[in-house]
Design an enzyme around this catalytic site. Structure first.
Site, mmCIF file in Angstrom:
data_model
loop_
_atom_site.group_PDB
_atom_site.id
_atom_site.type_symbol
_atom_site.label_atom_id
_atom_site.label_comp_id
_atom_site.label_asym_id
_atom_site.label_seq_id
_atom_site.Cartn_x
_atom_site.Cartn_y
_atom_site.Cartn_z
ATOM 1 N N ARG B 72 0.869 -1.177 0.000
ATOM 2 C CA ARG B 72 0.000 0.000 0.000
ATOM 3 C C ARG B 72 0.907 1.230 0.000
ATOM 4 O O ARG B 72 1.952 1.221 0.614
ATOM 5 C CB ARG B 72 -0.908 -0.006 1.234
ATOM 6 C CG ARG B 72 -1.816 -1.230 1.268
ATOM 7 C CD ARG B 72 -2.783 -1.259 2.429
ATOM 8 N NE ARG B 72 -3.302 -2.618 2.567
ATOM 9 C CZ ARG B 72 -4.341 -3.105 1.856
ATOM 10 N NH1 ARG B 72 -4.977 -2.337 0.986
ATOM 11 N NH2 ARG B 72 -4.742 -4.352 1.999
ATOM 12 N N ASP B 103 -10.670 -1.626 -5.454
ATOM 13 C CA ASP B 103 -11.146 -0.278 -5.778
ATOM 14 C C ASP B 103 -10.146 0.810 -5.408
ATOM 15 O O ASP B 103 -10.013 1.798 -6.127
ATOM 16 C CB ASP B 103 -12.536 -0.003 -5.180
ATOM 17 C CG ASP B 103 -12.610 -0.281 -3.698
ATOM 18 O OD1 ASP B 103 -11.582 -0.642 -3.101
ATOM 19 O OD2 ASP B 103 -13.705 -0.126 -3.124
ATOM 20 N N THR B 126 -9.028 -9.255 -6.122
ATOM 21 C CA THR B 126 -9.316 -9.143 -4.696
ATOM 22 C C THR B 126 -10.224 -10.297 -4.303
ATOM 23 O O THR B 126 -11.148 -10.637 -5.034
ATOM 24 C CB THR B 126 -10.009 -7.811 -4.335
ATOM 25 O OG1 THR B 126 -10.670 -7.964 -3.069
ATOM 26 C CG2 THR B 126 -11.043 -7.411 -5.368
ATOM 27 N N ASP B 128 -12.389 -10.316 -2.101
ATOM 28 C CA ASP B 128 -13.634 -9.865 -1.473
ATOM 29 C C ASP B 128 -14.853 -9.826 -2.410
ATOM 30 O O ASP B 128 -15.980 -9.750 -1.943
ATOM 31 C CB ASP B 128 -13.450 -8.468 -0.867
ATOM 32 C CG ASP B 128 -12.593 -8.506 0.383
ATOM 33 O OD1 ASP B 128 -12.362 -9.606 0.914
ATOM 34 O OD2 ASP B 128 -12.139 -7.430 0.830
ATOM 35 N N ASP B 130 -15.923 -7.417 -4.150
ATOM 36 C CA ASP B 130 -16.669 -6.227 -3.754
ATOM 37 C C ASP B 130 -16.733 -5.155 -4.834
ATOM 38 O O ASP B 130 -16.956 -3.986 -4.527
ATOM 39 C CB ASP B 130 -16.076 -5.651 -2.464
ATOM 40 C CG ASP B 130 -14.591 -5.306 -2.612
ATOM 41 O OD1 ASP B 130 -14.009 -5.625 -3.668
ATOM 42 O OD2 ASP B 130 -14.027 -4.728 -1.679
ATOM 43 N N ARG B 172 -15.093 -6.825 4.746
ATOM 44 C CA ARG B 172 -15.389 -5.737 5.655
ATOM 45 C C ARG B 172 -16.698 -5.052 5.250
ATOM 46 O O ARG B 172 -17.562 -4.818 6.092
ATOM 47 C CB ARG B 172 -14.240 -4.723 5.659
ATOM 48 C CG ARG B 172 -13.864 -4.239 7.042
ATOM 49 C CD ARG B 172 -12.584 -3.434 6.995
ATOM 50 N NE ARG B 172 -11.405 -4.300 6.962
ATOM 51 C CZ ARG B 172 -10.842 -4.827 8.070
ATOM 52 N NH1 ARG B 172 -11.336 -4.581 9.260
ATOM 53 N NH2 ARG B 172 -9.786 -5.591 7.979
#
Lengths: 320, 320, 320, 320
Positions: B72, B103, B126, B128, B130, B172
């Site tokens: 990151r 994202d 990812t 997730d 999402d 999350r």
């Protein structure tokens, strides 16, 4: 001996079903009736007992857990509880009792035999490998391979992020899962109850590893030593390297047993029947120096686990 | 377009390597040079860039994680950071940039393209799932199967002990891992951020199940909703049934990618190269209605995830 | 001893990499240089040799196969070939040679040491478990678990179709894979070179099983005894029950090594270095009665494998 | 509709149990009785039928095979056989019949509905993915992952020996398993019935690969095209590179279903019940463009499979 009973007690372990199958089929082959007792000593007190046939243990050798269920029993720890248990055994005509479990379960069997006219034999079923009289317990090998599988997955993501990864595994008083999985997983550091460790040394290993170009750093921690989350925080503070903790938890108890555990369980189950057939009591079966053995239960419970510093040192040498 | 760059950013996901392989080999097949950028936007700013050949991506399709590493980057969130990044891209002659991530990573790509003369395309990597514009993200299918494997192991031990078992999975803001794994794992209850849940209802399900003879009860909990340990304690207090929590954590990010993820990653990687070849920019690629698509990045980031109440209700009906 | 060489020879086995890692890192820890020889004795003759560092064996403990590659060498079987090999060893300053492989590879090492001034030590790496002096060879445990995994899958489909299923596993002269996998897999019949079998008895077992309600019937066949396809046809003719054969083949040699194989390989690798450090030659290392040992190579090659009728009989009793 | 029946027919596929569970529980939720018919159309003719309850499908979602067993029925292919089957259905009060299987099984259902007053709906359960009207069949995804696992193991040993490896997978008329597994497994060549192949081209790929430094070369062969053993021999003759064939066989049909297959099966099972509830007949359910659909059975059986040259070409580009 005409009728024997079998129960599983304490934490479950992969391979317990293979042991049950072996006791049932060996027992029947030897001309005995085999009674399955559900939910450990609790179920014994409650009379949750049914006769097992060859086909009642079909198709279970590959299943994790225990078809007889398991439970911990407070009542059985009292003399009154054990008296009730003995009465039930008498009612069902059970002359010999096979107990699959760990040291707590063995102590229960021992007391029962000391107080009443019932022959007992214990089979070591616990993933922790914490019984000194046997080189391996049923479930240990499967748990190791489950931990290795998790380590493999964590290695992917730790390497990608160049993180330190702490894996907390089971073993409150015995670090064998951590030690063997650490050796087999190529862990940079292994923290077990049997060996003192220095936090500074740990951080030094991490920092030196980074300088030498290691892109991931794996620490295996036995749960008995302390919390993984807290350790992760400390390491990150001292080394400045992102550190993540994973607590494997109960997945270590599950899964289809490995070949090793199935064969060990099969051999120990057959041996337990043999021991009862010979009229012995208060014995536990195990494997030592690659031979199937039976040992007096008092002796077994009194034995000290040998130290495994050679494996610990080997892991250190090979992960450097 | 003569030279493109590729980086992975944010959390890693299984299948990222398959996507990298596809971008590199499709790019080279189309006559382009492909530059690998290590450690995400951080590495871009630092110039950690090397030219990739066909053989540099040999034998990686089956590997978890990302050979380009990921990180990151705080610096890239600043205009100054992005300016540095652009300068590096210019120096290396990179005209188009492929970003594999979620994202946050896409927003970075979007800003870079808005501020500078650099074409960008995003590949959804990812676990997730999402991202609203694509039915599936790379890594989601593998993560699901990892969760199922853990559920299988927990089922063994929960059944043996007749416990309630709570499994906390990643997600999350998006409950897809919990929802799909709960449906596929036959969970009695699924708790996700998208659907309100009632604690009383949850306990009622557990108690009713017990009365009907269910010998284990599985709850899948998305991490976004709350702590598994705390929930376990509450359930045990109310129902009187032993309840254990397992937090799967980072093992969900690792492992060899499934067939589904490898094929999706291969197709999306090839599509991303195609999009850049067509001279497009600020696009993201994905799969919708079983077709490989590309979408404007602004549109994609603005889309709302559709609600999946039908799957949630199906899981409820089928687990009863 | 200042410089040692290491090679893998013959069929590969999971855990060979863990053994290579152990030899390299133990060797370097003891102050030696370790030279990797590629492609077995062939590569030795051709001088395909490079110095190995600690980091050259990073991240290989979990990999199947052998990073040093392997090959069979006709040339090395001739005195001229061995003379060439010795010359290469001298040129590279290699005083001790570690050979990972089976009995053919050991015979090669033995001859080399007899004819020239070069110390050799063998590490048993073969899935067949066909070396009498050691209880286990590296790769055997992994192969067993691979076979069990296949048996599990076949059980699903055989049960659904109520078929007889024959699984042919590796083991030309040694039935250990068949025996152990049959015991662990709950096979109804096991056919191995060490025990005579009666086709009529086999069919009787199948028919009786069907009558008793067995819905699948599993036969494990060691490849040395005969063809699975032919046997399937005969059984179908005699019993009238649909019978299918599966020949597992080379998948038995692959896969990430199990915990058992990685630990065994690590310990044997370290022991091999120790043996050379002590100045011994013509030794092979192994595990007997749960102790790591080294044995004279001539003695080892002359030993007869003990018969394992107890395990065979146990499998029969437990599968009935 | 008050009572429905369910059967599985033809070759079994992982996920059939998840579909059975969905039909049973959705059916009961909708107020219907669900009758399980064992051993396919054969069992139907014989009246092997029992009422299923919610708990009769507990703990099967993760199991391979089919708890209802399966068989091929010659008798049902005759008008007399179907007449008998219809009589049995009437006796048991079954108004709607759910058939899980492939095109042969669907044809049976179609005829039954054409000849008699019985409503039918088909659920696509076959690992071959050979039904044109649906993008995916139940079991395909699991089979793909089983093949990938085998490829991974073969890669270890092929790389160690620098061999060419041929893997023969299922798919007599439809090369989807070979195509998708080849793409996901990074195979150098894929041979399927849908695309002509040139033996010379194949050998050229192998030789060129070797020259470019490829150390293993993987060919995936659909069984419909020809024998793997023979092909291996030819390749070895022409290229001089050792070549080994592995025929995966029936292990492709087994194993615990993947998340994808369990979810697909759950959704299709629920849809089949819905279709019968709406009073429709002669329908088959499936997934197209990521939507669950139902289609007229005549239409479905008449559809041509779309060609998948894009995936084939992608695999070629990416494996170069």
């Amino acid at each position: 001996m005409r009728t024997i009973g079998i129960l599983t007690s304490g934490g479950d372990a992969p391979g317990m079903n293979a042991a049950i199958r072996a006791v049932v089929r060996s027992g029947i082959s030897s001309g005995m009736r085999v009674m399955g007792i559900q939910r450990g000593y609790n179920g014994l007190i409650n009379g949750e007992i049914y006769e097992m046939s060859r086909s009642s243990v079909s198709d279970i050798i590959q299943r994790g857990g225990t078809i007889l269920r398991t439970a911990r029993s407070e009542e059985f720890r009292t003399p009154e509880g054990r008296k009730k248990a003995y009465n039930v055994l008498k009612v069902f005509g059970i002359e010999g009792l096979v107990v699959i479990g760990g040291d707590g379960s063995f102590t229960g069997a021992q007391k029962l035999s000391q107080e009443f006219d019932i022959k007992t034999v214990g089979i070591p079923g616990t993933i922790d490998n914490d019984l000194a009289y046997t080189d391996y317990t049923i479930g240990f090998d499967t748990a190791l391979n489950t931990v290795l599988d998790a380590i493999n997955k964590l290695r992917d993501t730790s390497t990608s992020h160049e993180r330190v990864s702490i894996v907390e595994v089971m073993g409150r008083h015995c670090g064998d899962i951590a030690l063997y999985a650490g050796l087999a997983g190529g862990a940079e550091s292994i923290i077990i109850p049997e060996v003192d460790y220095s936090f500074d040394e740990l951080c030094k290993t991490i920092i030196e590893g980074k300088v030498r170009g290691k892109i991931h750093n794996l620490i295996i921690l036995a749960e008995g030593v302390g919390g993984a989350e807290e350790l992760a925080k400390h390491i990150e503070e001292v080394t400045g390297i992102e550190t993540r903790a994973t607590i494997l938890g109960h997945i270590q108890r599950g899964g289809s047993p490995t070949a090793f555990d199935r064969i060990l369980a099969s051999r120990l189950g057959a041996k337990a029947v043999e021991v009862l057939l010979e009229g012995k009591s208060q014995r536990v079966v195990g494997i030592r120096n690659n031979k199937i053995i039976d040992v007096d239960i008092n002796e077994a419970l009194a034995m000290q686990r040998e130290n495994k510093h050679d494996l610990y040192d080997l892991a250190k040498t090979l992960s450097y």
